[in-house]
Design a protein around this motif. Structure first.
Motif: not given
Length: 441
Positions: A333-339, A349-361, A363-370
């Protein structure tokens, strides 16, 4: 807060992650978990630049970040004005028991903070100019300058010349060829210094050189290279031998010779033969602990022995061998947030990126892949999915919502490297990775 990064550098990093490869630079921007190594390794690099030498063995399973670690360390070395070289050990292209091929690969990958691979020409030319400055002769007195510089070449490389006089000879005649405008001969001589075997006979005759480089001479040439580097402002050389575990697949006689070559290198470093050299090897736990690897040669096993029975939290980076424990979900999650922050920086599209790909999302992606692939093989695939399948689409399509439009994450067999696929199959009973579908919450 993500530091400001140039557009070109940011693009190089993101494109590499989107391809599923480790970027060549900028790794400090998302070096999650590396802080525990920083102090000890910086101290060791500082000692090397002061005239010492060092060795480090890095262990980790496939996907734990060994290549990332090596390139991250190379960036830190370059900040100390060291030169660096990363060599992929291979049982065919770069067998460890043939040190002449290792040296040739070292030269091919040689780089500095200002010169990309291969930096040998830039380094040698800088060195020769430095010798001209040190010669104390008027630059318009060409004959006197030539004599003075050639004397300095012999003096500076006197230790190397005891066993490999051809190294200094080739550099003397390289300078002569450059001054006379014979660039073809100069190129051939520099190639010979770099260990290339197919140098024209006419080039060899010009400098009186005989034969090709062998394993013994390769170590002497490495000594000479360290002198040249130091004289022209590069106080050290970091060499990474990556994927050393491949020697386990060699024929038994070549495997024995490779292990012995590694032992020899470590012993020569300990004896002080290579001041300014910091050698790093990377390998899997099976290489260090298995009977087809380090344990096959008792003297080498003794030199690399490190007790890893303690909690990884109490590992010390000052040990001869350090372990990479891979990524847990929090680190992903920390790695994904930095990237994500790096990608969004300066993006329209910076605002839309940070809104749609927020830390919660993330975390969900990391949980699924891991959770489906296993943490050990997850980081590369996770970042590739995040960049290529999520961030690119959010940036390119205003109506793309990853929670709605990318709920099912599919991993195909073609996306996994051979080692990742083998590790995945060992940890899961699935016949093929094509069978795996990752459902995001």
């Amino acid at each position: 807060m993500t530091p400001k990064v140039s557009r070109a550098r940011r693009r190089q990093i993101i494109e590499a992650l989107g391809r599923g490869t480790v970027p060549r630079s900028g790794l400090d921007l998302f070096a999650v978990g590396m802080e525990r190594f920083e102090k000890a390794l910086d101290d060791e690099l500082a000692a090397v630049t002061a005239g010492s030498a060092g060795f480090k063995a890095v262990r980790g399973e496939y996907g734990s970040g060994k290549t990332f670690f090596a390139r991250w360390l190379a960036e830190r070395a370059k900040r100390k004005r060291m030169a660096t070289s990363e060599i992929q050990i291979s049982d065919r292209a770069t067998p460890l028991h043939r040190l002449e091929t290792v040296y040739r690969s070292l030269i091919g990958a040689l780089s500095t903070a200002t010169s990309p691979p291969s930096a040998l020409r830039d380094i040698v030319d800088t060195w020769l100019l430095a010798l001209e400055d040190d010669a104390g002769v008027a630059k318009d007195n060409r004959s006197a300058m030539t004599a003075a510089v050639e004397d300095l070449i012999e003096t500076r490389l006197a230790e190397t010349a005891k066993n490999a006089p051809a190294f200094a000879t080739a550099l003397r005649f390289y300078r002569r060829a450059r001054l006379s405008g014979d660039n073809a001969t100069a190129d051939g001589l520099l190639a010979w210094v770099g260990g290339e075997p197919n140098v024209a006979a006419s080039v060899r005759r010009y400098a009186g050189l005989k034969g090709d480089l062998d394993s013994t001479a390769a170590l002497h040439f490495l000594q000479g290279l360290l002198v040249v580097l130091r004289d022209c402002g590069y106080p050290g050389l970091l060499v990474v031998l990556d994927e050393v575990e491949t020697l386990q697949r060699m024929r038994s006689d070549n495997r024995e010779r490779s292990l012995n070559a590694l032992r020899q290198l470590i012993d020569e470093i300990d004896k002080g033969r290579f001041p300014g050299l910091y050698l790093v090897i990377t390998g899997t736990p099976a290489f260090y602990d298995g009977q087809q690897g380090v344990q096959r040669l008792t003297p080498l096993a003794q030199r690399l022995h490190t007790d890893f029975r303690t909690d990884p939290r109490f590992d010390t980076a000052r040990a001869v061998q350090i372990r990479l424990t891979g990524f847990d979900r929090d680190k992903l999650v920390q790695l994904g947030g930095a990237v994500r922050d790096l990608y969004a920086q300066g993006n329209p599209a910076e605002q839309r990126i940070t809104a749609l790909v927020d830390d919660a999302y993330i975390k969900d992606l990391a949980t699924s892949v891991a959770g489906h692939l296993g943490v050990g093989v997850a980081p590369r695939i996770f970042l590739r999915k995040l960049v290529a399948d999520v961030l690119y689409r959010v940036s390119d399509h205003e109506d793309f919502d990853p929670r709605r439009d990318y709920r099912q994450v599919t991993v195909t067999e073609s996306e996994l490297s051979e080692d990742e696929l083998n590790a995945f199959r060992r940890s899961r009973a699935a016949v093929s990775a094509d069978e795996v579908e990752l459902d995001l919450p």
